[in-house]
Design a protein around this motif. Sequence first.
Motif, short mmCIF file in Angstrom:
data_model
loop_
_atom_site.label_atom_id
_atom_site.label_comp_id
_atom_site.label_asym_id
_atom_site.label_seq_id
_atom_site.Cartn_x
_atom_site.Cartn_y
_atom_site.Cartn_z
N ARG A 178 36.89 35.61 22.63
CA ARG A 178 38.19 36.21 22.29
C ARG A 178 39.34 35.56 23.05
O ARG A 178 40.49 35.67 22.65
N GLY A 179 39.03 34.94 24.16
CA GLY A 179 40.08 34.33 24.97
C GLY A 179 40.85 35.33 25.80
O GLY A 179 41.88 35.00 26.39
N LYS A 180 40.33 36.54 25.90
CA LYS A 180 41.01 37.59 26.67
C LYS A 180 39.99 38.62 27.09
O LYS A 180 38.99 38.85 26.40
N ALA A 181 40.22 39.27 28.25
CA ALA A 181 39.32 40.30 28.74
C ALA A 181 40.12 41.48 29.26
O ALA A 181 41.21 41.30 29.85
N SER A 182 39.64 42.67 29.05
CA SER A 182 40.28 43.87 29.58
C SER A 182 39.76 44.14 30.99
O SER A 182 38.66 43.71 31.36
N ILE A 186 36.08 43.67 32.72
CA ILE A 186 35.91 42.91 33.96
C ILE A 186 35.19 43.76 35.00
O ILE A 186 34.34 43.27 35.76
N ALA A 187 35.51 45.06 35.03
CA ALA A 187 34.89 45.96 36.00
C ALA A 187 33.39 46.12 35.78
O ALA A 187 32.66 46.54 36.69
N GLU A 188 32.92 45.78 34.60
CA GLU A 188 31.49 45.87 34.29
C GLU A 188 30.73 44.63 34.76
O GLU A 188 29.49 44.62 34.74
N GLU A 189 31.46 43.59 35.16
CA GLU A 189 30.85 42.35 35.61
C GLU A 189 30.73 42.34 37.14
O GLU A 189 31.49 43.00 37.84
N ASP A 190 29.78 41.55 37.67
CA ASP A 190 29.78 41.27 39.10
C ASP A 190 31.05 40.49 39.42
O ASP A 190 31.46 39.62 38.65
N TYR A 191 31.66 40.80 40.56
CA TYR A 191 32.97 40.22 40.89
C TYR A 191 32.90 39.50 42.23
O TYR A 191 32.29 39.99 43.19
N VAL A 192 33.53 38.33 42.29
CA VAL A 192 33.61 37.56 43.53
C VAL A 192 35.03 37.71 44.07
O VAL A 192 35.99 37.29 43.42
N SER A 208 44.72 48.51 41.37
CA SER A 208 45.06 49.92 41.55
C SER A 208 45.96 50.46 40.44
O SER A 208 46.08 51.67 40.27
N LYS A 209 46.58 49.56 39.69
CA LYS A 209 47.42 49.99 38.57
C LYS A 209 46.60 50.22 37.30
O LYS A 209 47.15 50.57 36.27
N THR A 210 45.30 50.00 37.41
CA THR A 210 44.40 50.28 36.29
C THR A 210 43.53 51.48 36.67
O THR A 210 43.61 52.00 37.78
N ASN A 211 42.69 51.90 35.76
CA ASN A 211 41.76 53.01 36.04
C ASN A 211 40.40 52.49 36.50
O ASN A 211 39.43 53.26 36.53
N TYR A 212 40.35 51.21 36.90
CA TYR A 212 39.06 50.59 37.20
C TYR A 212 39.10 49.91 38.56
O TYR A 212 40.17 49.70 39.13
N ARG A 213 37.91 49.57 39.07
CA ARG A 213 37.79 48.86 40.33
C ARG A 213 36.78 47.73 40.15
O ARG A 213 35.80 47.88 39.40
N PRO A 214 36.96 46.61 40.84
CA PRO A 214 36.02 45.51 40.69
C PRO A 214 34.67 45.84 41.31
O PRO A 214 34.60 46.50 42.35
N ASN A 215 33.60 45.39 40.65
CA ASN A 215 32.24 45.56 41.16
C ASN A 215 31.94 44.36 42.06
O ASN A 215 31.27 43.41 41.66
N THR A 216 32.46 44.41 43.29
CA THR A 216 32.44 43.25 44.18
C THR A 216 31.03 42.94 44.67
O THR A 216 30.40 43.74 45.36
N SER A 258 42.65 34.91 29.78
CA SER A 258 43.72 35.83 30.16
C SER A 258 43.20 37.26 30.22
O SER A 258 42.12 37.57 29.70
N THR A 259 43.97 38.12 30.83
CA THR A 259 43.60 39.54 30.93
C THR A 259 44.54 40.36 30.05
O THR A 259 45.60 39.89 29.63
N ASP A 260 44.15 41.61 29.81
CA ASP A 260 44.94 42.46 28.91
C ASP A 260 46.15 43.07 29.59
O ASP A 260 46.98 43.69 28.94
N GLN A 261 46.28 42.92 30.90
CA GLN A 261 47.42 43.44 31.63
C GLN A 261 48.02 42.34 32.49
O GLN A 261 47.33 41.41 32.92
N ASP A 262 49.32 42.45 32.74
CA ASP A 262 50.01 41.45 33.54
C ASP A 262 49.46 41.43 34.96
O ASP A 262 49.21 42.48 35.57
N ILE A 263 49.28 40.24 35.49
CA ILE A 263 48.88 40.05 36.88
C ILE A 263 50.00 39.28 37.57
O ILE A 263 50.48 38.28 37.03
#
Length: 305
Positions: A178-182, A186-192, A208-216, A258-263
């Motif tokens: 899709r060329g984009k991720a929400s 992303i929170a469902e993936e392992d995160y570095v 913190s501006k989203t309802n999710y946290r990275p799975n670090t 790209s992501t679905d929200q501005d970074i």
Amino acid sequence: MNLRHLKYFVATAELGQVSRAASALSISQSSVTGAIKELEAILDAELFVRSSHGMELTDAGREFLAASREILAKVDDAKGLTKRRSKVSGTITLAATYTVLGYFLPFHIDRLSRLHPGLDIQISELNRESIEDGLLANRFDLAVLLTSNLSNPELESETLLKSSRRLWVPTGHRFLERGKASFKEIAEEDYVMLTVDEAAHTAMKYWSKTNYRPNTKLRTSSVEACRSMVANGQGVAILSDMVYRPWSLEGKRLETVSTDQDIPTMDVGIAWRNGVEFTPAMNLLVDYFKASFVSPQMAQFSGRK
């Protein structure tokens, strides 16, 4: 291909919008758009994609940007051959943060040494807090750092480059279709999580501006470790274009989406103490950076005496 193509391409890449590039170059937007289309046809590659942020570089565009800057720099050097023996001399104590020193500054220090051999630039690598203290205590004349992290009111700064942040994924990852991720995905993936230069703090501010946290899965101060982990399919990471390279040290490829929200962008610039009196050597260094980056905001550096 000619220098006009390269200048218009670099201006658009650095400013992120055709309108801003046209304004900085004092030409029409249609001239910039036309030059980019011609360049893409010559290269047989898409260099930009349009997004809510403006004009975003593709992988091919990022690779071509480095080559374009090098070509334009060599042209500038050739134009200045008769001025190579600059009469300006002196010592500058320059502080820089890890990311800036590793991925931004060496190219420019090399150019400065060739253009102005009488200039002695003494560089120290420190974290932002130590650099701020050093500028205020007059241990350093200037600093090149992430101005997006700078907050001390006793310092003045000028941003040179705004580097977009994108999601790094291994080649073949499902997000690439899709060329984009929400952020939910992303929170469902392992995160570095990169930690150097306050990267983790910055990341958690936009998470913190989203309802999710990275799975670090890993916290590391090494950009190369992030690159290798992602390329090997051990996680994803959100990092800036300035530190992006398409290959890991093991020779495995990684890509960006790209992501679905501005970074927020990662901003690089120069800082100095309020009211400091600029020496000729300091003016030379600041003017060099001012001439090297096309941006309307750099038409004039305030605060210099």
